[in-house]
Design a protein around this motif. Structure first.
Motif, PDB file in Angstrom:
ATOM      1  N   ASP A 163       0.999  -1.150   0.203  1.00 18.49           N
ATOM      2  CA  ASP A 163      -0.115   0.059   0.176  1.00 18.49           C
ATOM      3  C   ASP A 163       1.366   1.107  -0.084  1.00 18.49           C
ATOM      4  OD1 ASP A 163      -2.732  -1.199  -0.038  1.00 18.49           O
ATOM      5  OD2 ASP A 163      -2.954  -1.604   2.190  1.00 18.49           O
ATOM      6  N   ALA A 164       1.820   1.311   1.124  1.00 17.99           N
ATOM      7  CA  ALA A 164       2.895   2.125   0.916  1.00 17.99           C
ATOM      8  C   ALA A 164       3.661   2.689  -0.133  1.00 17.99           C
ATOM      9  CB  ALA A 164       3.694   1.922   2.009  1.00 17.99           C
ATOM     10  N   SER A 165       4.038   1.901  -1.207  1.00 16.96           N
ATOM     11  CA  SER A 165       4.664   1.498  -2.140  1.00 16.96           C
ATOM     12  C   SER A 165       3.734   2.632  -3.268  1.00 16.96           C
ATOM     13  CB  SER A 165       4.811   0.821  -2.707  1.00 16.96           C
ATOM     14  OG  SER A 165       5.675  -0.033  -4.369  1.00 16.96           O
ATOM     15  N   ARG A 166       2.558   2.309  -3.499  1.00 15.70           N
ATOM     16  CA  ARG A 166       1.425   2.188  -4.175  1.00 15.70           C
ATOM     17  C   ARG A 166       0.949   4.306  -4.122  1.00 15.70           C
ATOM     18  NH1 ARG A 166      -2.009  -1.290  -6.620  1.00 15.70           N
ATOM     19  NH2 ARG A 166      -2.805   0.039  -7.882  1.00 15.70           N
ATOM     20  N   THR A 167       0.965   4.706  -2.329  1.00 12.95           N
ATOM     21  CA  THR A 167       0.956   5.774  -2.508  1.00 12.95           C
ATOM     22  C   THR A 167       1.824   6.747  -3.005  1.00 12.95           C
ATOM     23  OG1 THR A 167       1.714   5.619  -0.574  1.00 12.95           O
ATOM     24  CG2 THR A 167      -0.959   5.280  -0.651  1.00 12.95           C
ATOM     25  N   LEU A 168       3.164   6.050  -2.887  1.00 10.96           N
ATOM     26  CA  LEU A 168       4.104   6.789  -3.499  1.00 10.96           C
ATOM     27  C   LEU A 168       4.504   6.519  -4.497  1.00 10.96           C
ATOM     28  CD1 LEU A 168       6.695   5.731   0.522  1.00 10.96           C
ATOM     29  CD2 LEU A 168       5.329   7.910  -0.917  1.00 10.96           C
ATOM     30  N   GLY A 169       3.449   6.376  -5.574  1.00  9.33           N
ATOM     31  CA  GLY A 169       3.755   6.650  -6.638  1.00  9.33           C
ATOM     32  C   GLY A 169       3.911   5.236  -8.027  1.00  9.33           C
ATOM     33  N   ALA A 170       4.588   4.677  -7.029  1.00  8.39           N
ATOM     34  CA  ALA A 170       4.909   3.223  -7.436  1.00  8.39           C
ATOM     35  C   ALA A 170       3.235   2.247  -8.709  1.00  8.39           C
ATOM     36  CB  ALA A 170       5.508   2.391  -6.966  1.00  8.39           C
TER      37      ALA A 170
ATOM     38  N   GLU B  74      -0.980   5.219  -6.964  1.00  9.21           N
ATOM     39  CA  GLU B  74      -0.096   5.865  -6.998  1.00  9.21           C
ATOM     40  C   GLU B  74      -0.284   6.780  -8.142  1.00  9.21           C
ATOM     41  OE1 GLU B  74      -1.159   2.770  -8.743  1.00  9.21           O
ATOM     42  OE2 GLU B  74      -0.903   2.385 -10.102  1.00  9.21           O
ATOM     43  N   PHE B  82       2.105   5.677   7.194  1.00  8.20           N
ATOM     44  CA  PHE B  82       0.859   4.873   7.959  1.00  8.20           C
ATOM     45  C   PHE B  82       0.532   5.045   9.552  1.00  8.20           C
ATOM     46  CE2 PHE B  82       1.267   4.569   3.350  1.00  8.20           C
ATOM     47  CZ  PHE B  82      -0.202   3.588   3.036  1.00  8.20           C
ATOM     48  N   PHE B  88      10.481   0.693   4.194  1.00 11.76           N
ATOM     49  CA  PHE B  88      10.583  -0.783   3.727  1.00 11.76           C
ATOM     50  C   PHE B  88      12.090  -1.114   4.088  1.00 11.76           C
ATOM     51  CE2 PHE B  88       8.910   1.644  -0.137  1.00 11.76           C
ATOM     52  CZ  PHE B  88       7.797   1.275   0.026  1.00 11.76           C
ATOM     53  N   TYR B  99      12.640   6.899  -2.364  1.00 14.72           N
ATOM     54  CA  TYR B  99      12.091   6.440  -2.954  1.00 14.72           C
ATOM     55  C   TYR B  99      10.810   6.151  -4.204  1.00 14.72           C
ATOM     56  CZ  TYR B  99       8.483   2.064  -4.795  1.00 14.72           C
ATOM     57  OH  TYR B  99       7.898   0.860  -4.989  1.00 14.72           O
ATOM     58  N   ARG B 149       6.946  13.145  -2.690  1.00 15.21           N
ATOM     59  CA  ARG B 149       6.542  13.484  -3.842  1.00 15.21           C
ATOM     60  C   ARG B 149       5.628  15.377  -3.845  1.00 15.21           C
ATOM     61  NH1 ARG B 149       2.631  10.099  -7.211  1.00 15.21           N
ATOM     62  NH2 ARG B 149       2.091   9.477  -5.514  1.00 15.21           N
TER      63      ARG B 149
END
Lengths: 267, 355
Positions: A163-170, B74, B82, B88, B99, B149
C-alpha cells in the motif's frame, strides 16, 4: 527445560539418532570411495558429461521455475478469487506424485502418443528422449517446491508495504519488483534451494519420460544408476561428486540467506 | 478542497461518511477502533474502493462511482503516513525517502532525500536501516518520505500512537509545523480525543462507520450531541432522570442517589456530562456551599494520577466521576486515596444529553 532432566536427555538422544542416521550414509560414500577414485571418475568423459548435463538442465529448469513461478506465487498469495484453494491444491499435486507416476503422466500428456503429442509434433517439438524432455521433467517435479515456498513468503510480507509503495507513486508491477520481491527474498531463496535440490537429484520422472541416453538425457543420477549394475566403485565415485556439488550449492544458499539483511529480522 | 463521500459495506461495518477539508485545514477523525476511520483514509488514497463514493481533490476527480472513474493510488498525490510507518525494511533511510522520487538522476534523488531528512534532523541516519531506528526516527523518516512527492493531500493514520509518551510531545509539535508548511488538506485519524484536539483544526467523532459529530474540539467537549461523544471527549458521564427544577434550571436525580442541576433543558432519562477540569474539590466538612456553584457531591478519592503539572482524581460518589486539579492544589489539600471530599461544579458547566 530446567527441572526436567529426563525430557531434556530424551530430546538430546532423539537429535543424536537423527544426526547419526542422516550423516552416516553420506559419510560412507566418501569413506568408501576415497579421494583417488573420486578424482579419477571426474577424468572420465561420460561422468563429466552426465554432471554437466545435470547442471545445464537444472539451470534451465530453475530459470523457468523462477520466471513463471514468482509472479504466479505472488498472485496466489495476494489475490482471493473463487477456486483459489483448488488451484493451490492442483499446483501442489506433483509434490505427492511418485516420480515414476510423474514420468508416466508426462508421457501421457506431452509424449509422442500423449494428448498434446500430435500438436507438439506438428510444431516440430520433440520432448521425450531429448534434453528438452529432461528439462520438462525437472520443471514438473521441482516447481511445486518453489511455488509453495514463494507463496508463503509473499503472503507473510506486510501488506501495508505494498500500500505504501502504491501511495508513493509506484504501479503494482513496480511495487512487485521493488518492494514485494526484496521483502520476500529469504523465502524465495529457500524455495529456490528446495527446487534446486529436488531437480538435481531427479531420477524417476526423467528416466520414464526422457530415457537414459548418454550425453542427451543421462543426468548424473541416471549415470550413477547406469554404473551401479556394472561398476559399483564408479557409481560410488560419481555419487560422491554429486553430493559434493549439492552440498556446495546448499551451503552457498545458506550463506546468501545468512548474509541477507532481512533474514530473521524481517517483519 | 478535499471532498470525500463514501458508502461501503466492510464486513460488519456500514461505512457512510462525508468529509470536506479545506487547504491548510486538518480534520482529525477520532473514534474507537473499528469505527471506519482508516477505511476513509484508504478510500481517499485509492487503496479501498467503496460501493458508492466520490473523491475530489481540488479540480481533480479521483473517484466517482457514478461515472466509473477510479484513479489508481499511484496517480493520486496523497502523502500517506501509515500507522506503523511501513518503511521498506530492505532500503536505508535515504533510499526510503528517495523511493517516490522517480525520473530524476540518482545523484539528484540522493541530494533531495538528504535535504528532506535534514529538515527532520536525520541526516546522520541516512544510511541506517529502518529496524535500527527508534520509533520517533521511523516516524520522521516516514513523514519525510510522504512529503517527498509534494502531496496534494496529507493522510495521517495514528501518527503518534506508536511513540512513547516523551517522543510524542516533540513529534506532535513537528507534525503541526509540517501541516502548516504543506498547507494542503489533511485528514488525521486517531483513537485519542486529546490528540485530535491538539492537532486538528476541526474534529470529527466517528462511531460505527459514521461521523456522528463534527466541530472544533471545544465545541465537541462542551456541547456533545450524544453520550458517546461526551464519553469519548473525556467528559464524565453520569446517568439520571431529569425534570424541571427551580428558577428555570433542570434537576437531575442521579441513579444511585444525589442530584445535580443543569442549565440545559431535558426530561426523562439523561446522561449528565461535565469535564473533569470543571470540577473543584473541597475537603469534606469545609462548611457547605458558599460560592456560586450549585452542584455538590460527596465522594471518596479512589485514585490519584499525575499528568504533568496536574492530577486526575478518580472519585466515587453515587457513580464514578473524575476531576482534574493542579498538582499544587492536590498537595495542599493532601489528596490521597481514601480521602473524603466534596466535588463541586456549576450548573452552567453541566451538559445534559438524552439517553
Amino acid at each position: 527445560m530446567k527441572g526436567r532432566p529426563g525430557f531434556a536427555s530424551l530430546l538430546t538422544v532423539a537429535l543424536t539418532c537423527a544426526i547419526a542416521f542422516l550423516t552416516l550414509p553420506v559419510l560412507a560414500i566418501f569413506l568408501d570411495a576415497g579421494p583417488g577414485a573420486i578424482l579419477s571418475s571426474l577424468g572420465e568423459e561420460s561422468a563429466r558429461e552426465a554432471l554437466w548435463l545435470s547442471l545445464e538442465t537444472t539451470s534451465i529448469a530453475l530459470a523457468i521455475i523462477l520466471l513463471v513461478g514468482t509472479p504466479a506465487a505472488y498472485l496466489l498469495a495476494t489475490r482471493s478469487f473463487p477456486g483459489r484453494a483448488v488451484v493451490i491444491t492442483l499446483v501442489e499435486l506433483p509434490l505427492v506424485l511418485p516420480p515414476a507416476v510423474a514420468g508416466i503422466a508426462l508421457l501421457a500428456a506431452v509424449g509422442p502418443s500423449g494428448i498434446l503429442g500430435g500438436t507438439l509434433e506438428g510444431l516440430g517439438v520433440r520432448l521425450s528422449l531429448e534434453t528438452a524432455g529432461v528439462v520438462v521433467a525437472l520443471t514438473f517435479v521441482a516447481s511445486p517446491f518453489y511455488l509453495r515456498q514463494a507463496q508463503a513468503a509473499f503472503a507473510s510480507v506486510d501488506r501495508t508495504l505494498l500500500d505504501a509503495s502504491r501511495t508513493l507513486g509506484a504501479s503494482e508491477a513496480r511495487s512487485f519488483a521493488r518492494v514485494m520481491v526484496p521483502s520476500a527474498m529469504p523465502g524465495l531463496v529457500a524455495g529456490t534451494a528446495l527446487a534446486l535440490g529436488r531437480s538435481l537429484g531427479e531420477f524417476g520422472a526423467t528416466l520414464m519420460f526422457a530415457g537414459s541416453f548418454q550425453g542427451i538425457t543421462q543426468t548424473a543420477p541416471l549415470a550413477i544408476y547406469d554404473r551401479f549394475a556394472t561398476d559399483f566403485d564408479a557409481a560410488l565415485a560419481l555419487s560422491a561428486v554429486l553430493v559434493a556439488v549439492s552440498a556446495g550449492i546448499l551451503l552457498s544458499v545458506k550463506l546468501v540467506q545468512g548474509s541477507e539483511p532481512l533474514g530473521d529480522a524481517a517483519r | 478542497m478535499l471532498r470525500v463521500r463514501a458508502q461501503a459495506r466492510l464486513g460488519g461495518l456500514g461505512l457512510e461518511a462525508a468529509l470536506d477539508v479545506a487547504p491548510g485545514e486538518c480534520l482529525a477523525l477520532a473514534g474507537p477502533s473499528g469505527a471506519g476511520k482508516t477505511s476513509l483514509l484508504r478510500v481517499t488514497a485509492g487503496l479501498l474502493r467503496p460501493e458508492r463514493g466520490l473523491v475530489r481533490c481540488g479540480e481533480e476527480v479521483w473517484l466517482d462511482t457514478e461515472t466509473g472513474r477510479d484513479v489508481p493510488p499511484e496517480r493520486r498525490r496523497c502523502g500517506y503516513l501509515f500507522q506503523e510507518y511501513a518503511l521498506f525494511p530492505h532500503l536505508s533511510a535515504w533510499q526510503n525517502v528517495a523511493y517516490p522520487l522517480r525520473g530524476t538522476p540518482r545523484r539528484q534523488r540522493r541530494r533531495r532525500a538528504h535535504e528532506l531528512l535534514g529538515r527532520f534532523g536525520l541526516e546522520r541516519l541516512a544510511e541506517a536501516r529502518p529496524r535500527t531506528l527508534s520509533g520517533g526516527e521511523r516516524q520522521r523518516v516516514a513523514l519525510a518520505r510522504a512529503l517527498a512527492r509534494r502531496p496534494d493531500v496529507l493522510l495521517l493514520d495514528e501518527p503518534l500512537s506508536a511513540l512513547d509518551a516523551r517522543t510524542r510531545v516533540s513529534a506532535s509539535r513537528e507534525l503541526a509545523s509540517v501541516m502548516r508548511e504543506a498547507s494542503v488538506p489533511t485528514v488525521l485519524v486517531t483513537h485519542d480525543f486529546g490528540e485530535a484536539a491538539q492537532l486538528g483544526t476541526r474534529v470529527g467523532i466517528m462511531d460505527s462507520g459514521r461521523v456522528v459529530q463534527e466541530g472544533t474540539p471545544s465545541e465537541l467537549a462542551s456541547m456533545p450531541s450524544s453520550a458517546f461523544v461526551a464519553d469519548f471527549t473525556g467528559a464524565v458521564v453520569l446517568t439520571g432522570s431529569a425534570r424541571a427544577g427551580e428558577s428555570g434550571l433542570t434537576l437531575v436525580e442521579l441513579d444511585g442517589g444525589g442530584h445535580v442541576a443543569s442549565t440545559d433543558a431535558a426530561k426523562g432519562p439523561v446522561g449528565v456530562s461535565v469535564h473533569p477540569w470543571e470540577i473543584t474539590i473541597e475537603p469534606e466538612g469545609s462548611g457547605g456551599p458558599q460560592g456560586s456553584a450549585q452542584n455538590h457531591l460527596a465522594a471518596e478519592v479512589v485514585s490519584v494520577t499525575e499528568i504533568g503539572n496536574r492530577v486526575r482524581l478518580g472519585l466515587v460518589a453515587c457513580q464514578p466521576l473524575a476531576a482534574e486539579v493542579t498538582l499544587a492544589s492536590a498537595k495542599r489539600l493532601g489528596l490521597s486515596e481514601g480521602k473524603r471530599v466534596t466535588a463541586t461544579w456549576k450548573a452552567a458547566a453541566t451538559r445534559l444529553v438524552a439517553l
